[in-house]
Design an enzyme around this catalytic site. Structure first.
Site, PDB file in Angstrom:
ATOM      1  CB  THR A 104      39.802  36.583  36.935  1.00 35.31           C
ATOM      2  OG1 THR A 104      38.963  37.729  36.761  1.00 35.31           O
ATOM      3  CG2 THR A 104      38.987  35.338  36.605  1.00 35.31           C
ATOM      4  CG  PHE A 125      41.330  31.787  34.908  1.00 32.19           C
ATOM      5  CD1 PHE A 125      40.435  31.796  33.849  1.00 32.19           C
ATOM      6  CD2 PHE A 125      41.905  32.987  35.294  1.00 32.19           C
ATOM      7  CE1 PHE A 125      40.108  32.980  33.197  1.00 32.19           C
ATOM      8  CE2 PHE A 125      41.593  34.178  34.650  1.00 32.19           C
ATOM      9  CZ  PHE A 125      40.684  34.172  33.596  1.00 32.19           C
TER      10      PHE A 125
END
Length: 356
Positions: free
Chosen positions: A256, A258
Site C-alpha cells: 500500500t 500512503f
C-alpha cells in the site's frame, strides 16, 4: 567467561559510550537548529531527511543491511526533531492500523500520533492546524486507488510532501489457539479482498464481515473467542491475539502506498515525484494534447488515472504522477505548457520518492 569474550564485551561497552556521546552531540546540534528556525516553520524537511538517509545508505560499509541503517538513523532523526519542535501526526485509526505503521515508518516513534476516525478527519486535522502532518492511504497494488483520498486531494488546500510504501502482510488472528471454533471473520473490505483466494481455499464456510478498519476487526475478535480477524501484526500485539495463520495475502508483493499531507510540500531532494490533477476540455484528442508537453520535455509519467468529476455527469478529472520536482527546469516547462492547455490544473505537491 573466556578472556576473548570479556575483551569483546569491554570493546562493545567502549563503543556504546562513544555512540552515546556522539548522539548527545547530535541532539544538542538539533536543539540549536530549532532555535535558529524558531518562527520559521516547517521544522520537518522531507527532502533533507531523504538526502541524509540515501547518503548514509551509500556510505554504509556493512555488515548492517542498508534498510537497518536507515531505520536506526530515521529513529535518531525522529527523536532529535522532537527536541527542535514536537510533531503531531494524524492517521486513519484506531491504533494498530496499517496507517499507523506507515506513519511510524515515515516519522519514527517520537511524534504525537493522533488516530482519526476517517480519512476526511485526517485532512481536516491538517487543514485546521490541529496536526502538522497527516498520513493517508492512496493506492494498493492489489485493490487499486483509494477514491476518497483522491477526491479530498482535489478539494483540499493541503499539499503532498511525502510518500510511504508499506508491504502489507495480513495475519489471521483470534483469542483462540486454533480456528476450529471460529464462526466468523472480521476485517476491512480491502483486506478481505486481498485474502480472497486464501479464504476460499482454507475457510470457505466462514462468513466474512467487513468493518471500518483492521484494528476494529482485531478489537472485535478480542472480545469474542469464536471470531477471527484479518489484520496486521501490530493489531495482534495491541489486542493480545494469537496469529493463527501468518501472511495470508494472495499477492506476496502486496503493498500500500500512503501519502504524507501538510500545509507545504517538499523541496527538491534529487530523486523526486510530482503529483497533479487536471481536467481536459471535451473534444477529440484532448488527452493526447495535454500529455504532449510531458513527452516534449522528456518528463516521465508513472501514473495516470481518471475519476468522475463533481461538476457534472460523464465529466472526469485525471490524476498523474510524474518523475522529478516541479522546480526542475524540464518539469516546470512541461507543467507550464500543460496549464495552458488544460481546462483545470492543480499541482498536488512534489516530494522525495519513497523506497519500495
Amino acid at each position: 567467561m573466556s578472556d576473548e569474550l570479556l575483551k569483546l564485551r569491554n570493546e562493545i561497552d567502549r563503543l556504546d559510550e562513544e555512540i552515546l556521546a556522539r548522539l548527545s552531540e547530535r541532539a544538542r546540534c538539533a536543539q540549536r537548529v530549532g532555535e535558529v528556525k524558531k518562527g520559521n516553520a516547517p521544522f520537518y524537511r522531507p527532502e533533507r531527511e531523504a538526502q541524509v538517509l540515501r547518503r548514509l545508505a551509500e556510505l554504509n560499509p556493512g555488515p548492517l543491511p542498508a534498510d537497518a541503517v536507515k531505520s536506526v538513523f530515521r529513529e535518531i532523526m525522529s527523536v532529535c526533531l522532537g527536541l527542535e519542535h514536537p510533531q503531531r501526526v494524524a492517521y486513519l485509526g484506531p491504533a494498530g492500523t496499517f496507517s499507523e505503521s506507515a506513519s511510524r515508518k515515515q516519522f519514527g516513534s517520537a511524534p504525537n500520533f493522533m488516530a482519526m476516525a476517517t480519512i476526511e478527519d485526517v485532512f481536516r486535522a491538517v487543514e485546521a492546524g490541529n496536526a502538522d502532518y497527516g498520513v493517508v492511504p492512496v493506492e494498493n497494488s492489489t485493490e487499486g486507488a483509494v477514491s476518497i483520498t483522491l477526491d479530498l486531494l482535489l478539494a483540499s488546500p493541503v499539499k503532498v510532501c511525502g510518500e510511504v510504501n508499506l508491504r502489507i502482510h495480513q495475519q489471521l488472528m483470534s483469542r483462540a489457539d486454533g480456528i476450529g471454533a471460529a464462526k466468523r471473520i472480521y476485517s476491512h473490505a480491502q483486506s478481505l479482498a486481498q485474502c480472497h483466494e486464501w479464504l476460499n481455499r482454507n475457510l470457505p464456510h466462514l462468513p466474512r464481515i467487513p468493518v471500518a478498519s483492521n484494528a476494529e476487526a482485531a478489537r472485535l475478535a478480542g472480545e469474542d473467542p469464536e471470531s477471527c480477524a484479518i489484520a496486521g501484526e501490530a493489531a495482534a500485539q495491541l489486542y493480545g491475539l494469537n496469529i493463527l495463520a501468518p501472511n495470508i495475502e494472495d499477492d506476496p508483493n502486496n503493498t500500500t502506498r500512503f501519502l504524507v499531507i501538510a500545509d507545504h510540500d517538499a523541496g527538491a531532494s534529487g530523486r523526486d515525484r510530482t503529483s497533479l490533477v487536471f481536467s481536459a476540455p471535451n473534444r477529440p484528442g484532448a488527452i493526447h494534447t495535454l500529455l504532449e508537453p510531458l513527452a516534449q520535455h522528456g518528463v516521465d509519467m508513472t501514473k495516470l488515472q481518471s475519476r468522475p468529476a463533481q461538476s457534472g455527469l460523464w465529466e472526469y478529472v485525471f490524476y498523474a504522477d510524474i518523475q522529478g520536482h516541479q522546480s526542475d527546469p524540464a518539469v516546470a516547462a512541461a507543467l507550464k505548457a500543460l496549464s495552458e492547455r488544460a481546462a483545470f490544473l492543480k499541482v498536488l505537491g512534489s516530494y522525495p520518492v519513497a523506497a519500495i
